[in-house]
Design a protein around this motif. Structure first.
Motif, mmCIF file in Angstrom:
data_model
loop_
_atom_site.group_PDB
_atom_site.id
_atom_site.type_symbol
_atom_site.label_atom_id
_atom_site.label_comp_id
_atom_site.label_asym_id
_atom_site.label_seq_id
_atom_site.Cartn_x
_atom_site.Cartn_y
_atom_site.Cartn_z
ATOM 1 N N ASN A 54 0.840 -1.216 0.000
ATOM 2 C CA ASN A 54 0.000 0.000 0.000
ATOM 3 C C ASN A 54 0.860 1.246 0.000
ATOM 4 O O ASN A 54 0.613 2.209 -0.731
ATOM 5 N N MET A 55 1.870 1.230 0.844
ATOM 6 C CA MET A 55 2.696 2.425 0.999
ATOM 7 C C MET A 55 3.631 2.619 -0.196
ATOM 8 O O MET A 55 3.878 3.743 -0.616
ATOM 9 N N ARG A 74 1.419 4.031 -2.781
ATOM 10 C CA ARG A 74 1.199 5.469 -2.588
ATOM 11 C C ARG A 74 2.342 6.280 -3.191
ATOM 12 O O ARG A 74 2.103 7.351 -3.777
ATOM 13 N N SER A 75 3.549 5.801 -3.053
ATOM 14 C CA SER A 75 4.672 6.513 -3.662
ATOM 15 C C SER A 75 4.505 6.613 -5.177
ATOM 16 O O SER A 75 4.857 7.632 -5.777
ATOM 17 N N ILE A 132 1.644 6.789 -6.765
ATOM 18 C CA ILE A 132 0.601 7.791 -7.015
ATOM 19 C C ILE A 132 1.193 9.189 -6.915
ATOM 20 O O ILE A 132 0.921 10.066 -7.746
ATOM 21 N N ILE A 133 2.009 9.393 -5.889
ATOM 22 C CA ILE A 133 2.660 10.695 -5.726
ATOM 23 C C ILE A 133 3.574 10.960 -6.911
ATOM 24 O O ILE A 133 3.550 12.052 -7.498
ATOM 25 N N GLN A 134 4.382 9.981 -7.292
ATOM 26 C CA GLN A 134 5.331 10.178 -8.375
ATOM 27 C C GLN A 134 4.620 10.542 -9.675
ATOM 28 O O GLN A 134 5.081 11.385 -10.425
ATOM 29 N N HIS A 135 3.476 9.927 -9.912
ATOM 30 C CA HIS A 135 2.737 10.216 -11.145
ATOM 31 C C HIS A 135 1.854 11.463 -11.008
ATOM 32 O O HIS A 135 1.096 11.765 -11.915
ATOM 33 N N ARG A 136 1.956 12.150 -9.905
ATOM 34 C CA ARG A 136 1.240 13.403 -9.643
ATOM 35 C C ARG A 136 -0.278 13.245 -9.621
ATOM 36 O O ARG A 136 -1.018 14.122 -10.073
ATOM 37 N N ALA A 175 -1.788 12.654 -6.637
ATOM 38 C CA ALA A 175 -2.124 12.691 -5.209
ATOM 39 C C ALA A 175 -3.493 13.315 -4.973
ATOM 40 O O ALA A 175 -4.260 12.854 -4.128
ATOM 41 N N ASP A 176 -3.827 14.355 -5.719
ATOM 42 C CA ASP A 176 -5.120 15.007 -5.462
ATOM 43 C C ASP A 176 -6.267 14.345 -6.215
ATOM 44 O O ASP A 176 -7.391 14.823 -6.122
ATOM 45 N N ARG A 177 -5.995 13.269 -6.906
ATOM 46 C CA ARG A 177 -7.078 12.543 -7.574
ATOM 47 C C ARG A 177 -7.314 11.170 -6.938
ATOM 48 O O ARG A 177 -8.207 10.445 -7.378
ATOM 49 N N CYS A 178 -6.549 10.838 -5.936
ATOM 50 C CA CYS A 178 -6.723 9.550 -5.260
ATOM 51 C C CYS A 178 -7.466 9.758 -3.942
ATOM 52 O O CYS A 178 -7.002 10.502 -3.075
ATOM 53 N N ILE A 219 -6.449 4.439 -0.485
ATOM 54 C CA ILE A 219 -6.042 3.069 -0.767
ATOM 55 C C ILE A 219 -6.655 2.226 0.342
ATOM 56 O O ILE A 219 -6.447 2.517 1.524
#
Lengths: 287, 287, 287, 287, 287, 287
Positions: free
Chosen positions: D148-149, D152-153, D155-159, D161-164, D167
């Protein structure tokens, strides 16, 4: 202020006063309030339906020059608090308009005002809110680097970071001991008011245009109240260059938002500025 | 409207009208403007210093029920544009107040209004701007899922996404063919105005409280103008439960922001809403 | 369109049509669809496995010139809705591709399409989504300030504000009454297609390069469909200068995303674009 | 793969392989590619027009169990790079589809692929991009906290974060030495495929519903490829409960985006993934 | 390292080593650790109270030149993992300091370190964290486009995107086969250390000044460890030009944050970097 | 403080003092500094290598109770400024550690300290910075609604809004006239230190767990310094429940960051906190 037929009863509070004869600051002691309020002509039509008093603000404890850096702002902020509290306790006002671009003690005054049902507005936040009614981003015309950075903190605090395109500095300072002989902004103002060319006006128009053309600004605002007098000159200068954008200044924006709050019966939220022992609280505070 | 001594000359424009006898929508045809303006009692003190006309808005082209989804909003938006244009061309008004929570054709009206120097305000954006004067985040009490999602698009468009805590739905719908027999919000309103218990009021207070307690809201607003009547009831309900927060609704907020714009001589930025051939443009447009 | 062996059955819908002989707009009436679809040669390989019809779009109600500002976009958006609805009701298509950079009525069409299981794509959003597959930020090459600002609203609405580096304007306009004698972009296109030097191509390459070099763009897209023809020329021009970046245009992106949606059996989320009476709703709507 | 008439020539690459008889991982050695590709039935219609090979991926260097934590992901990422490089050098493929929810070596493969004109797609980013075509936010159904964690990285890397929205973890693990006797997800899968009740399906539907109802998700996606088999079951379970939302999984999304890239002739931007000595570079790199 | 009276027992790990006589990389084999640690003089006062060992890092598997692009970083990241694991298992160290601006395997090492109670710091993230203690935004002075873009991914991953003003490239490369004859940064370093003029120093000061003046940087940092030697020269150059801003480099920042973590008894959160089977997990993972 | 062999020479400054015998505040007058520093046992190992003095802070001008709301914080902030200035002028300290969770006058002290080369750290910002080294988001355990909201302003000001999961209130207050008989947090502390059950500890653990489980926190911090004593108890309580997360408090974090700044020779950026007449300024200030 006697009981009034007017619906607006406002106290305008200066950010600080320098008593006596300072070589660094223009005293307006003993003059009628209309002379003591800077650039009164620019806002007198907005005050026509207002019963208003003018408080000269706390005596600056650090010296006989104008507030400019964080240290000085903090000191006058504390000095303003008893004035705000006393005004609220007096029951004479339905709104307090804090004068001064750096709006010292604004958040504290919102906290106090709410306890008494007195609306409070201030110059920086009022410009920001109104600018965002009018365009996507605003820029700030300001002077003095220490003030620019202090002002940026205000923008962040009011959560307008993503709506501010830039702060642009026109290169003057408030007079201050140790820096004698610097160009003096009040002389520029005098020139401009006499209809003469003014370097400050020219620079302000140039920086405003750069903000519009390069930075993404769509509305122009001012930082320190020491540059609010530039508003009509920058508005005119931009129009002459073809930029049809609003140019705001702090006094008029704060006066009008104070009227809006009074008309709608609003102060601020009791969650945001709670009593010392509020009846309710959220399960958790979020950002 | 004849020439007036009042400084505010406003045209209030309904989002749409349903002519004739619809079983889905309450006709106010033939009544004086004060009867045609919903919840007039809540705003009459704000209109006291305003010369105002009320335009019934475009005839809904899709049928005889109230607008609720995106398709319907787009159709009435287009219908509103000639009304706005004609009002601007008439020279009779210094501001237009668009009625209706979904504010169809608001951005288009800002574009048109600027060309004529006519201020325009609307219900959704006005609530959002004023809410952000008062607290960190606002929530929206609304009904009908399609409207909730359409309203979210407005919040995003006005760049208030990070200031909105939630949209909460109280579970009613505008009447619409094919769904006869649903509980009817206007009956709830009638009950509440008679001083009787109303399920809608109870749910609205409950959802508002949840927004404050759980979602991070510090100010309450309303979505569809069909729930603006709830404002005093929710305000009262929350106060009784210990929540000292502002509860806003759209008409009053839009009227007061229109006054503010008129007083400050503002419409919108000519960069944000440019002429077809503006004299200047930024080197690039930024977000 | 007869029943087809092809898996893709698309209706391409123009944003508007100008019937008759307008001096401001090139009529393609009476021509085969391949001639009526702008820059067909650029996408014909993508349409090779598609059964497609071309709808000419609604008649522009405001006059005989191309849509450019918000007012005009809103009017043709409303005109497009019945076309979309009829296409969905016909059962003949599994996807609708909305043509036109400003994508009028796109969100409304997504709402309608979902009710019928018909995928909908459009030119602006498709470019944005695909650009974000390829690089960190995109810029938009566009013309006409009113269109730039309208387009910015689309970017905000689709939540790509932090992925757009800039909108850059190459300085032309759609012809419009009152502005005769302006340089005409279609002449530039004709020159470019004949292999001659074109000022529009040169400016577009220069602005694209500035976007890459100065603004942080890593992918180039186009705004108004009136500049989609520039795509191969800008791609070539950038490569010649050493910039190995993707240059997208709207038709190809929208066609390919329509195929993707059809292949995956997707329209849009029923929470995001709900039915008038959805079976479920979230406890609250968040931003 | 021999020269083919098909336009899509894809290499699908597994994230890792565990050779021999592991008690922790199901070997598919020696089976035809259709048996070695997990959940082949779910994507075979999408592969019908594709010439495809399946590479088993690098041998896991850390042991004979499936990759789950960051350490293990990094090790197999490095192992994948020579496979990607060799595939690009071979000239046999126009796209590489990286299998595995954690998409080890995806960014590296994009860098390599661009040098050879080979498109690369992967499971996590493909789901995220497609989800954002369909609704405001997506949630991820996943298992194993360390995964999961790690996810999350991504999701952050692909930018995104504000659309997720969230998890959500359904509470299983890949088998691993030292944890014998844990419930085994593959048994749940077997039960579900036989039409029996499955605890994993039930939990996944429950968590997906919570994501939709409470977290703000409007589209459902999956994290680890070990849960991709749940896609049709969760889709069905949500529909039965009235949630009409898309449920995506990684293989199908990555295959379709690979087709889109091939059709449009795209890999990635040469600014974003530059050559070792690019011909041009921006004046500065921005975020 | 024998048992020590010192409270800090650190292992410094190089990102990679190139054994033998490479024409592309300077071997430090056989030298004492103080000679093998680049720019030791800049940090020796910080290591005075530290018992430290220096690990040469994994042998670069791709060739005999320095790591620069994503592919190479991934390969050495995997190589570093066993070194980190062995160091943790040895029980000899209370912190690991990962050397190298691109910090390969940093997140993986945090995961491993936590299981053993060993703090881990690295060069990129340490500079970013400390820069944000000192000013609003930082810029990064770096070289090699592929490294710039890889480094940007680190900034995004560590969630400092909105605190980074720019990455500015001074135009050198690590030597690499196929590009013989390029200007060599190590020669610039030698010149600067001898007190001669250095083009690299001059460019770095110029780019740092541009970052401060134009990009909004208020603190300067460095990207690749190959430019860390520039720190005192850029600090001096900026001061001479009147810019009183901190200039950071990676070794010193990582060493000091390692001390801070050791003193406070901290590694990282067990939610963020969980065990394979953690005792607790959040109801859902949020971004 | 005499000249010292120790490298750290710190002045710790209390936020305020209440002289005399207050019934609302515990006087520590006349005690040695180790008794006057709250929870000294928790930080004495960190102060072992520090020469430190303790300043009692300004006398609270508003009354004889602890600071809690914005008004009170502003008043003591102003009182602290001369103390900071005198300490800097004395030349005796290389760092100032501001005690008190609300960190009154922190930004002002950074401005002053830079002019003298004296590092300044404070309790709120130090916890936030260190928390972000350790996990994605932190929560704040705090009490008193007015303090919660004041503290939120600090989080916003320091730009950690997107890294703070929540502020959770454990339901106590500082004693204050007019609210006699409220449960007293210091009694809870006494109970806990005696090894007895404490309601405050129990609530703090429960709220911390809720922050981890529900809000997305991965690190726990404390707000008002009046709850810093809870740190070891919450750490222990969480570990017992299986939550392996760091629990920070303000004194230790501020002391360690002060050491870091001293070791690296850092105060703050001269752009961020400029002199009254700085030698350089950026072309524009950005957010």
């Amino acid at each position: 202020m006697a009981t009034s037929a007017k619906k607006y009863r406002f106290l305008l509070i200066q950010p600080f006063q320098i008593p006596g004869n300072s070589k660094y600051y223009l005293s307006r002691e003993g003059l009628p309030k209309e002379k003591r309020l800077m650039n009164y002509d620019n806002v007198k039509h907005l005050l026509a339906d207002v019963e208003w008093d003018l408080d000269e603000g706390p005596v600056a404890p650090y010296g006989d020059w104008a507030v400019e850096n964080r240290e000085e702002f903090c000191l006058v902020a504390a000095g303003r608090i008893p004035i705000v509290r006393a005004a609220c306790e007096s029951g004479r006002y339905n709104a307090i308009v804090l004068l001064g671009g750096g709006e010292p003690a604004f958040l504290e005054s919102l906290e106090i005002g709410r306890k008494y049902g007195v609306a409070v507005t201030s110059n920086a936040s009022s410009q920001m809110h109104i600018a965002c009614l009018l365009g996507n981003k605003f820029s700030v015309i300001d002077f003095a680097e220490s003030h620019n950075m202090y002002y940026r903190s205000l923008i962040i605090q009011h959560r307008f970071a993503d709506r501010c395109a830039s702060i642009r500095n026109i290169g003057y300072y408030h007079p201050r001991p140790g820096y004698e002989g610097e160009p003096y902004l009040n002389q520029e103002k005098a020139k401009a008011l006499r209809g003469e060319d003014s370097q400050a006006v020219e620079t302000a128009v140039k920086e405003a245009e750069a903000a519009l053309s390069e930075d993404g600004a769509e509305v122009i605002t001012f930082g320190c109240s020491g540059v609010f007098w530039l508003q009509p000159f920058v508005q005119k200068g931009l129009l002459e260059k073809g930029w049809e954008v609003p140019v705001l200044e702090g006094y008029s924006c704060a006066i009008e938002l104070a009227k809006l709050k009074v008309n709608l019966g609003l102060t601020v939220s009791g969650i945001t500025f709670p009593d010392d022992r509020p009846k309710q609280r959220p399960r958790k505070v979020v950002l």
